[in-house]
Design a protein around this motif. Structure first.
Motif, PDB file in Angstrom:
ATOM      1  N   SER A 197      97.757  50.752  61.241  1.00 26.38           N
ATOM      2  CA  SER A 197      98.630  51.716  62.340  1.00 26.38           C
ATOM      3  C   SER A 197      97.737  52.495  63.316  1.00 26.38           C
ATOM      4  O   SER A 197      96.982  53.195  62.797  1.00 26.38           O
ATOM      5  CB  SER A 197      99.666  52.350  62.059  1.00 26.38           C
ATOM      6  N   ALA A 198      97.869  52.557  64.416  1.00 21.98           N
ATOM      7  CA  ALA A 198      97.152  53.342  65.350  1.00 21.98           C
ATOM      8  C   ALA A 198      97.898  54.897  65.250  1.00 21.98           C
ATOM      9  O   ALA A 198      97.224  55.760  65.868  1.00 21.98           O
ATOM     10  CB  ALA A 198      97.268  53.022  67.017  1.00 21.98           C
ATOM     11  N   PHE A 199      98.899  54.916  64.645  1.00 25.42           N
ATOM     12  CA  PHE A 199      99.479  56.321  64.462  1.00 25.42           C
ATOM     13  C   PHE A 199      98.699  57.269  63.561  1.00 25.42           C
ATOM     14  O   PHE A 199      98.840  58.404  63.438  1.00 25.42           O
ATOM     15  CB  PHE A 199     100.772  56.153  63.914  1.00 25.42           C
ATOM     16  N   TYR A 200      97.533  56.521  62.907  1.00 25.41           N
ATOM     17  CA  TYR A 200      96.806  57.461  62.034  1.00 25.41           C
ATOM     18  C   TYR A 200      95.639  58.185  62.606  1.00 25.41           C
ATOM     19  O   TYR A 200      94.545  58.662  61.957  1.00 25.41           O
ATOM     20  CB  TYR A 200      96.159  56.692  60.728  1.00 25.41           C
ATOM     21  N   GLY A 201      95.223  57.814  63.710  1.00 22.76           N
ATOM     22  CA  GLY A 201      94.190  58.273  64.591  1.00 22.76           C
ATOM     23  C   GLY A 201      93.822  59.588  64.287  1.00 22.76           C
ATOM     24  O   GLY A 201      92.580  59.972  63.980  1.00 22.76           O
ATOM     25  N   PRO A 202      94.585  60.551  64.775  1.00 22.25           N
ATOM     26  CA  PRO A 202      94.247  62.033  64.457  1.00 22.25           C
ATOM     27  C   PRO A 202      93.844  62.310  62.891  1.00 22.25           C
ATOM     28  O   PRO A 202      92.952  63.197  62.809  1.00 22.25           O
ATOM     29  CB  PRO A 202      95.447  62.906  64.775  1.00 22.25           C
ATOM     30  N   PHE A 203      94.628  61.807  62.066  1.00 17.78           N
ATOM     31  CA  PHE A 203      94.028  61.945  60.724  1.00 17.78           C
ATOM     32  C   PHE A 203      92.741  61.692  60.397  1.00 17.78           C
ATOM     33  O   PHE A 203      91.885  62.230  59.700  1.00 17.78           O
ATOM     34  CB  PHE A 203      94.938  61.156  59.766  1.00 17.78           C
ATOM     35  N   ARG A 204      92.145  60.407  60.791  1.00 23.44           N
ATOM     36  CA  ARG A 204      90.851  60.079  60.611  1.00 23.44           C
ATOM     37  C   ARG A 204      89.749  61.098  61.198  1.00 23.44           C
ATOM     38  O   ARG A 204      88.874  61.188  60.923  1.00 23.44           O
ATOM     39  CB  ARG A 204      90.636  58.591  61.293  1.00 23.44           C
ATOM     40  N   ASP A 205      90.204  61.900  62.314  1.00 30.46           N
ATOM     41  CA  ASP A 205      89.462  62.987  62.907  1.00 30.46           C
ATOM     42  C   ASP A 205      89.684  63.889  61.763  1.00 30.46           C
ATOM     43  O   ASP A 205      88.357  64.620  61.621  1.00 30.46           O
ATOM     44  CB  ASP A 205      89.953  63.560  64.213  1.00 30.46           C
ATOM     45  N   ALA A 206      90.807  64.211  61.523  1.00 28.89           N
ATOM     46  CA  ALA A 206      90.858  65.445  60.444  1.00 28.89           C
ATOM     47  C   ALA A 206      89.968  65.109  59.128  1.00 28.89           C
ATOM     48  O   ALA A 206      89.357  66.083  58.594  1.00 28.89           O
ATOM     49  CB  ALA A 206      92.311  65.742  60.045  1.00 28.89           C
ATOM     50  N   ALA A 207      90.069  63.961  58.667  1.00 24.38           N
ATOM     51  CA  ALA A 207      89.262  63.559  57.638  1.00 24.38           C
ATOM     52  C   ALA A 207      88.220  62.928  57.619  1.00 24.38           C
ATOM     53  O   ALA A 207      87.493  62.600  56.951  1.00 24.38           O
ATOM     54  CB  ALA A 207      90.274  62.755  56.552  1.00 24.38           C
ATOM     55  N   ASP A 208      87.791  62.628  58.919  1.00 20.42           N
ATOM     56  CA  ASP A 208      86.303  62.273  59.214  1.00 20.42           C
ATOM     57  C   ASP A 208      86.181  60.767  58.375  1.00 20.42           C
ATOM     58  O   ASP A 208      85.357  60.740  57.807  1.00 20.42           O
ATOM     59  CB  ASP A 208      85.288  63.105  58.913  1.00 20.42           C
ATOM     60  N   SER A 209      87.277  59.951  58.445  1.00 19.85           N
ATOM     61  CA  SER A 209      87.437  58.825  57.488  1.00 19.85           C
ATOM     62  C   SER A 209      87.576  57.561  58.464  1.00 19.85           C
ATOM     63  O   SER A 209      87.810  56.683  57.918  1.00 19.85           O
ATOM     64  CB  SER A 209      88.700  59.160  56.769  1.00 19.85           C
ATOM     65  N   ALA A 210      87.135  57.468  59.815  1.00 22.72           N
ATOM     66  CA  ALA A 210      87.463  56.190  60.583  1.00 22.72           C
ATOM     67  C   ALA A 210      86.465  55.266  60.072  1.00 22.72           C
ATOM     68  O   ALA A 210      85.312  55.446  59.691  1.00 22.72           O
ATOM     69  CB  ALA A 210      87.457  56.615  62.206  1.00 22.72           C
ATOM     70  N   PRO A 211      86.931  53.863  59.869  1.00 22.95           N
ATOM     71  CA  PRO A 211      85.825  53.196  59.082  1.00 22.95           C
ATOM     72  C   PRO A 211      84.464  52.818  60.404  1.00 22.95           C
ATOM     73  O   PRO A 211      84.816  52.674  61.505  1.00 22.95           O
ATOM     74  CB  PRO A 211      86.689  51.899  59.232  1.00 22.95           C
ATOM     75  N   ALA A 212      83.415  52.805  59.770  1.00 21.28           N
ATOM     76  CA  ALA A 212      82.260  52.751  60.537  1.00 21.28           C
ATOM     77  C   ALA A 212      82.255  51.278  61.398  1.00 21.28           C
ATOM     78  O   ALA A 212      81.429  51.181  62.449  1.00 21.28           O
ATOM     79  CB  ALA A 212      81.280  52.858  59.513  1.00 21.28           C
TER      80      ALA A 212
END
Ligand code: PBG
Length: 327
Positions: A197-212
């Protein structure tokens, strides 16, 4: 006009509307997701989630107390390590950030119920939710590491674990390792119906966890699917999940209801970071009322069948409940 049946009759006063209300809410249903980070004296605002912070463990107590005072007595911890590697080894390290957070929180705020999010993506250098084999996750190898992670969290003081990785078979692996170590009564809340889901975008900023590289579509679900959601939930229950979750919440009310009707365990839903960010952004511009929107979103999630509502607005919702804005 001869109208015998007039539905408006039951809407004529606040007292009557409350009397016939079909969905009742309670603070005990709320879980607050919280980011814990390495370092000292850190309370760092997450840019895409105004009002949400990363806390170092020496600063988290103030937030936990604030939640308790508001009547929210469950939190879910996400760890943000200071180093990441291919195998996500800080996820299951005895002195990992989340393990230290559990130890400390258990001592400092014993009344708080502590849930551990179990996943690898915050801990791997490539940002995927498992270890890699080529360009994809190695499902079966990841299971061992997830089980180790869950056990280390429980040993550190977690009261419940919540695997969010979406690997096949993880609930069973976690149940087995917990049982083998004597934690037969520690519940598992499975992120069973978790969509890519694109709804997780801000979480990945918060956790620095976006897939490389790539995305999570080989393990998280395709949001066009409904029957697959029923299959995932049933499978997790069979593997020993005590609670199943639907995530995100807001756009997925249909599935919350279907899961509620199809399994016989409590159903959680997670109002995710993107839902939070959208409400905040619109409210900041004065385009809608934050308070009224969060009450409506929560009531709708409960009406759809949610028993446990995981939300960054937990404290604000508890306050709204206190004031009777949602009931
Ligand atoms: C870890 C995890 C994620 C969320 C919860 N656990 C991120 C993801 O799957 O990419 C999202 C929570 C949120 O957006 O608030 N796998």
């Amino acid at each position: 006009m001869e109208l015998t049946i007039r539905p408006r009759r039951l809407r004529s006063s606040e007292t009557l509307r409350k009397m016939v209300r079909e969905t009742r809410v309670d603070k005990s249903s709320l879980v607050y997701p919280m980011f814990v980070a390495e370092g000292e004296n850190v309370k760092e605002e997450i840019p895409s989630m105004p009002g949400q912070y990363r806390y170092s463990i020496d600063r988290m107590e103030e937030k936990l107390e604030e939640l308790m005072d508001a009547g929210v007595n469950s939190v879910m911890f996400f760890g943000i390590p200071d180093r990441k590697d291919e195998l996500g080894s800080m996820a299951y390290a005895l002195d990992g950030i989340v393990q230290k957070a559990f130890q400390r929180a258990k001592r400092q705020v014993p009344g708080m119920y502590l849930i551990g999010d179990v996943c690898m993506c915050e801990y791997t250098s490539h940002g995927h939710c498992g270890v890699l084999k080529g360009d994809d996750v190695d499902n079966d190898k990841t299971l061992e590491l997830l089980a180790k992670t869950a056990l280390s969290q429980v040993q550190a003081g977690a009261d419940m674990v919540a695997p969010s990785d979406m690997m096949d078979g993880r609930v069973g692996s976690i149940r087995r390792i917990l049982d083998a170590n004597g934690f037969v009564h520690t519940p598992i809340m499975a992120y069973s119906v978790k969509f890519a889901s694109a709804f997780y975008g801000p979480f990945r900023d918060a956790a620095d966890s976006a897939p490389a590289f790539g995305d999570r579509k080989t393990y998280q679900m395709d949001f066009h699917n409904r029957r697959e959601a029923l299959r995932e939930a049933a499978l997790d229950v069979k593997e020993g999940a005590d609670i199943v979750m639907v995530k995100p919440a807001m756009a997925y009310g249909d599935l919350i209801r279907e899961i509620k009707d199809s399994v016989h365990v409590p159903v959680a839903s997670y109002s995710v970071s993107g839902e939070y960010a959208m409400v905040k952004a619109a409210a900041e511009r004065g385009w809608l009322s934050e308070e009224r929107i969060i009450c409506e979103m929560a009531a709708c999630a409960f009406r759809a069948g949610t028993d446990i509502y995981i939300t960054y607005f937990a404290k604000e919702l508890a306050e709204c409940m206190e004031r009777g804005l949602i009931g």
